[in-house]
Design an enzyme around this catalytic site. Structure first.
Site, mmCIF file in Angstrom:
data_model
loop_
_atom_site.group_PDB
_atom_site.id
_atom_site.type_symbol
_atom_site.label_atom_id
_atom_site.label_comp_id
_atom_site.label_asym_id
_atom_site.label_seq_id
_atom_site.Cartn_x
_atom_site.Cartn_y
_atom_site.Cartn_z
ATOM 1 N N ALA A 10 0.797 -1.230 0.000
ATOM 2 C CA ALA A 10 0.000 0.000 0.000
ATOM 3 C C ALA A 10 0.832 1.283 0.000
ATOM 4 O O ALA A 10 0.282 2.366 -0.159
ATOM 5 C CB ALA A 10 -0.945 0.011 1.195
ATOM 6 N N CYS A 11 2.133 1.178 0.141
ATOM 7 C CA CYS A 11 3.009 2.353 0.215
ATOM 8 C C CYS A 11 3.042 3.092 -1.123
ATOM 9 O O CYS A 11 3.236 2.485 -2.171
ATOM 10 C CB CYS A 11 4.403 1.897 0.615
ATOM 11 S SG CYS A 11 5.669 3.162 0.486
#
Length: 115
Positions: A10-11
């Site tokens: 998700a970064c």
């Protein structure tokens, strides 16, 4: 050429790095720390190559949420133990190709490594 990229799915920086590799037509293997974890041996090898200070993300919220005792008097062994316990402490992404290691994402650096 096997390119491996390590991080958290998700970064935002991870998304940019993966999009860059895909746009260049570079096949890669993605390792998600949140799913697969990371071993102390792997972190020690990376630290030997780039320095543990480069790997440890001291500017993120995960580091700031650590106890004062955990944040103080950091050594390589202590930093690696913290990164194993809290993979979000590892700067992202870590890209490896053969013996080469890059920490963080800069398109120009990626281009030199994989170009």
């Amino acid at each position: 050429m096997v390119v491996e990229i390590f991080g958290i799915k998700a970064c935002d920086t991870m998304k940019k790095a993966r999009a860059f590799l895909e746009a260049q037509g570079i096949d890669y293997v993605f390792h998600d720390y949140k799913v697969e974890g990371v071993t102390a041996d792997r972190l020690s090898a990376w630290a030997a190559a780039v320095g543990w200070e480069t790997l440890l993300n001291t500017s993120g919220t995960t580091f700031r949420k650590l106890s004062e005792a955990d944040r103080q008097d950091l050594t390589e062994a202590k930093a690696i133990a913290l990164m194993v316990a809290h993979p979000s402490l590892i700067k992202r992404p870590v890209l490896t190709r053969r013996a080469e290691i890059l920490v963080g994402f800069k398109p120009e650096t990626y281009s030199r490594l994989i170009g």
